[in-house]
Design an enzyme around this catalytic site. Sequence first.
Site, PDB file in Angstrom:
ATOM      1  N   HIS A  73       0.843  -1.190   0.000  1.00 20.84           N
ATOM      2  CA  HIS A  73       0.000   0.000   0.000  1.00 20.84           C
ATOM      3  C   HIS A  73       0.879   1.242   0.000  1.00 20.84           C
ATOM      4  O   HIS A  73       0.547   2.239  -0.619  1.00 20.84           O
ATOM      5  CB  HIS A  73      -0.958   0.024   1.188  1.00 20.84           C
ATOM      6  CG  HIS A  73      -1.927   1.155   1.096  1.00 20.84           C
ATOM      7  ND1 HIS A  73      -3.093   1.067   0.381  1.00 20.84           N
ATOM      8  CD2 HIS A  73      -1.871   2.415   1.569  1.00 20.84           C
ATOM      9  CE1 HIS A  73      -3.725   2.233   0.433  1.00 20.84           C
ATOM     10  NE2 HIS A  73      -2.999   3.066   1.150  1.00 20.84           N
ATOM     11  N   GLU A 132       0.981   7.866  -4.139  1.00 20.51           N
ATOM     12  CA  GLU A 132       1.919   7.462  -3.082  1.00 20.51           C
ATOM     13  C   GLU A 132       3.240   8.243  -3.176  1.00 20.51           C
ATOM     14  O   GLU A 132       3.793   8.664  -2.163  1.00 20.51           O
ATOM     15  CB  GLU A 132       2.175   5.955  -3.135  1.00 20.51           C
ATOM     16  CG  GLU A 132       0.983   5.130  -2.705  1.00 20.51           C
ATOM     17  CD  GLU A 132       0.546   5.402  -1.271  1.00 20.51           C
ATOM     18  OE1 GLU A 132       1.396   5.348  -0.359  1.00 20.51           O
ATOM     19  OE2 GLU A 132      -0.654   5.668  -1.063  1.00 20.51           O
ATOM     20  N   HIS A 136       3.961  10.765  -0.259  1.00 18.62           N
ATOM     21  CA  HIS A 136       4.924  10.188   0.677  1.00 18.62           C
ATOM     22  C   HIS A 136       6.366  10.191   0.162  1.00 18.62           C
ATOM     23  O   HIS A 136       7.288  10.502   0.904  1.00 18.62           O
ATOM     24  CB  HIS A 136       4.506   8.755   1.030  1.00 18.62           C
ATOM     25  CG  HIS A 136       3.128   8.650   1.561  1.00 18.62           C
ATOM     26  ND1 HIS A 136       2.742   9.186   2.772  1.00 18.62           N
ATOM     27  CD2 HIS A 136       2.008   8.083   1.027  1.00 18.62           C
ATOM     28  CE1 HIS A 136       1.456   8.948   2.971  1.00 18.62           C
ATOM     29  NE2 HIS A 136       0.981   8.287   1.926  1.00 18.62           N
TER      30      HIS A 136
END
Length: 174
Positions: A73, A132, A136
């Site tokens: 994930h 993502e 992040h």
Amino acid sequence: MRLPLLSAYISSAALAFACSATAQSSTSCSPDIISCQASSPSADTCCSPKNGIVVLVQQWFKGLGPADEFTLHGLWPNTCSGAQTGSSGCDDSRLYPNLGTIIKDFNSTLYDQLDTYWPSYKGDNPAFWSHEWNKHGTCVTTLDPSCYTDYKKYQDVNDYFTKVLSLRSKYDYY
């Protein structure tokens, strides 16, 4: 739709990202640097990550990815106090909306591995990877292009996703 998520805190992002052979000159960072030990605001964030705690999140979703493996994930850098980084990423200059094309052009083998081990339950893998990375990956200060001795465009993206896949293999929850 609820996803079963399994996460592990990896307390030393320095082991994950700092002073890698591709990102750092071997003489520029001490091999003894540990995440979250740099107390000075002037600390070299190319050597010791500004966001020094990372959370590796794997998911189990029937029919998604290999039948006998967890898929990814994300890898989420958190502040050294454990708080989450901002919801819109950390470095606006490295926000890329077309990550699928970037990765495929830079490293088609990596693209294929991401397709297998980092799929989206919504079906649009490249959109998931873009999300993502933008939220992040841009928070991994040790992968800032200025930290590389011979940076190639999008090498930071390649290194981030390569390292996350490596960590998924190392921490094989299945």
